[in-house]
Design an enzyme around this catalytic site. Sequence first.
Site, PDB file in Angstrom:
ATOM      1  N   LYS A 206      40.599 -80.590  27.738  1.00 56.54           N
ATOM      2  CA  LYS A 206      39.230 -80.500  27.224  1.00 56.54           C
ATOM      3  C   LYS A 206      38.377 -81.570  27.901  1.00 56.54           C
ATOM      4  O   LYS A 206      38.660 -82.768  27.795  1.00 56.54           O
ATOM      5  CB  LYS A 206      39.231 -80.696  25.710  1.00 56.54           C
ATOM      6  N   ARG A 216      27.228 -77.946  18.883  1.00 58.65           N
ATOM      7  CA  ARG A 216      26.919 -79.093  18.014  1.00 58.65           C
ATOM      8  C   ARG A 216      25.711 -78.789  17.137  1.00 58.65           C
ATOM      9  O   ARG A 216      25.637 -79.271  16.007  1.00 58.65           O
ATOM     10  CB  ARG A 216      26.735 -80.359  18.864  1.00 58.65           C
ATOM     11  N   LYS A 229      31.302 -88.479  24.180  1.00 59.21           N
ATOM     12  CA  LYS A 229      32.737 -88.350  23.893  1.00 59.21           C
ATOM     13  C   LYS A 229      33.596 -88.714  25.107  1.00 59.21           C
ATOM     14  O   LYS A 229      34.749 -88.285  25.202  1.00 59.21           O
ATOM     15  CB  LYS A 229      33.012 -86.922  23.383  1.00 59.21           C
ATOM     16  N   LYS A 260      38.978 -76.047  28.562  1.00 60.77           N
ATOM     17  CA  LYS A 260      37.649 -75.951  27.952  1.00 60.77           C
ATOM     18  C   LYS A 260      36.705 -76.949  28.590  1.00 60.77           C
ATOM     19  O   LYS A 260      37.097 -78.108  28.721  1.00 60.77           O
ATOM     20  CB  LYS A 260      37.805 -76.259  26.458  1.00 60.77           C
ATOM     21  N   SER A 286      29.933 -72.645  23.926  1.00 54.96           N
ATOM     22  CA  SER A 286      28.590 -72.312  23.450  1.00 54.96           C
ATOM     23  C   SER A 286      27.538 -72.365  24.555  1.00 54.96           C
ATOM     24  O   SER A 286      26.663 -71.503  24.612  1.00 54.96           O
ATOM     25  CB  SER A 286      28.212 -73.258  22.316  1.00 54.96           C
ATOM     26  N   TYR A 325      32.316 -66.115  22.067  1.00 54.78           N
ATOM     27  CA  TYR A 325      31.365 -65.653  21.060  1.00 54.78           C
ATOM     28  C   TYR A 325      30.977 -64.193  21.295  1.00 54.78           C
ATOM     29  O   TYR A 325      30.394 -63.559  20.438  1.00 54.78           O
ATOM     30  CB  TYR A 325      30.124 -66.563  21.066  1.00 54.78           C
TER      31      TYR A 325
HETATM   32  C1  PBG Z   1      34.857 -80.276  18.186  1.00 52.33           C
HETATM   33  C2  PBG Z   1      34.704 -79.078  19.051  1.00 52.33           C
HETATM   34  C3  PBG Z   1      33.693 -78.868  19.983  1.00 52.33           C
HETATM   35  C4  PBG Z   1      33.827 -77.561  20.420  1.00 52.33           C
HETATM   36  C5  PBG Z   1      34.947 -77.016  19.779  1.00 52.33           C
HETATM   37  N1  PBG Z   1      35.489 -77.976  18.943  1.00 52.33           N
HETATM   38  C6  PBG Z   1      32.546 -79.732  20.403  1.00 52.33           C
HETATM   39  C7  PBG Z   1      32.818 -81.059  20.962  1.00 52.33           C
HETATM   40  O1  PBG Z   1      33.914 -81.410  21.375  1.00 52.33           O
HETATM   41  O2  PBG Z   1      31.854 -81.822  20.955  1.00 52.33           O
HETATM   42  C8  PBG Z   1      32.897 -76.896  21.396  1.00 52.33           C
HETATM   43  C9  PBG Z   1      32.842 -75.412  21.365  1.00 52.33           C
HETATM   44  C10 PBG Z   1      31.650 -74.829  22.030  1.00 52.33           C
HETATM   45  O3  PBG Z   1      30.840 -75.531  22.662  1.00 52.33           O
HETATM   46  O4  PBG Z   1      31.519 -73.607  21.942  1.00 52.33           O
HETATM   47  N2  PBG Z   1      35.946 -81.047  18.326  1.00 52.33           N
END
Ligand code: PBG
Length: 337
Positions: A206, A216, A229, A260, A286, A325
Amino acid sequence: MPMTFPPAPVAFPSSRPRRMRRSGALRDMVRETTLAPVDFIWPVFLMAGTDSEETIPSMPGVTRKTVDRVVAAAKEAHSLGIPAICLFPYTAMEHRTEDCAEAWNPDNLTNRAIRAIKDVVPEIAVMTDIALDPYNINGHDGYVEGEVIVNDRTVEALVKMAIAQAEAGADILGPSDMMDGRIGAIRTALEAEGHQGVTILSYAAKFASAFYGPFRDAVGASGALKGDKKTYQIDPANRSEALRMVARDIAEGADMVMVKPGMPYLDVCREVKDTFGVPTFAYQVSGEYAMLQAAIQNGWLDGQRVMLESLLCFKRAGCDGILTYFAPEAARALANG
Ligand code: PBG
């Protein structure tokens, strides 16, 4: 002479590759990759209340849904042939605290939704997210002490969260927090507590991406998040590190792994699949969804075609499935040929 692979190119006109592209039937015969509803995991957003939905402006076509509506969505997903649904809660502000205790409340929104779905549509696999961000007043995936996102205390909280979700009936746990040692700790606790059959789909690779913005917004973490992060998610520049994280999470007990975001990281997907051969998933996040929808809504791209093409590419890159989605819309489009 033995045939070498790849074979030496056959000269034109013995070879005319366009012969095999000449008709739909011929193209169908030699297609290397296919896309079907069984390839999808559908991420859905939960909110408190009954019989209502809220739109998310940065994610056209996606809504936050109350538990009863999510049950209806799970039914629909199952009837479309989608094997799994993934839950993300929009937690009310009064349940967001520094100790994140709502995360392992057996009656929190996610755990109630798991039970409700399993009651009505037991056949669909329910996946959850394990990370503290929906419950944390500062929007981070781990506990914040001073300026630091602390690791080991966070892992203890994640284990409690995992057990509560397993007890509610989750089939697939998705640790998305990127803390060190969490997969091993969760796996050990699952074994100890009688949840040997619960699977872990680790968000192993990730990246610290700018493509998570609309998510978010959807879970109400945008305003809350202080800083970024980057001290726990992977630098988008790092390929070898991503592979090391996948190796580590498999060794600690992950059944499946995820890359991801998705589209900008297809090279990582291919390499993970070729290197480890384990079930490999990608998350079309997203921001990728928002980007495509923005162009589709402007009439700049053909919606159905780019949707299906963007998903097929994950399969070509070696993925076994995609969190998207678009899942119900793509399943409907595939059913309609
Ligand atoms: C949270 C999480 C995130 C997503 C899935 N789980 C956001 C992040 O790490 O800030 C993102 C999914 C998306 O953007 O569709 N731990």
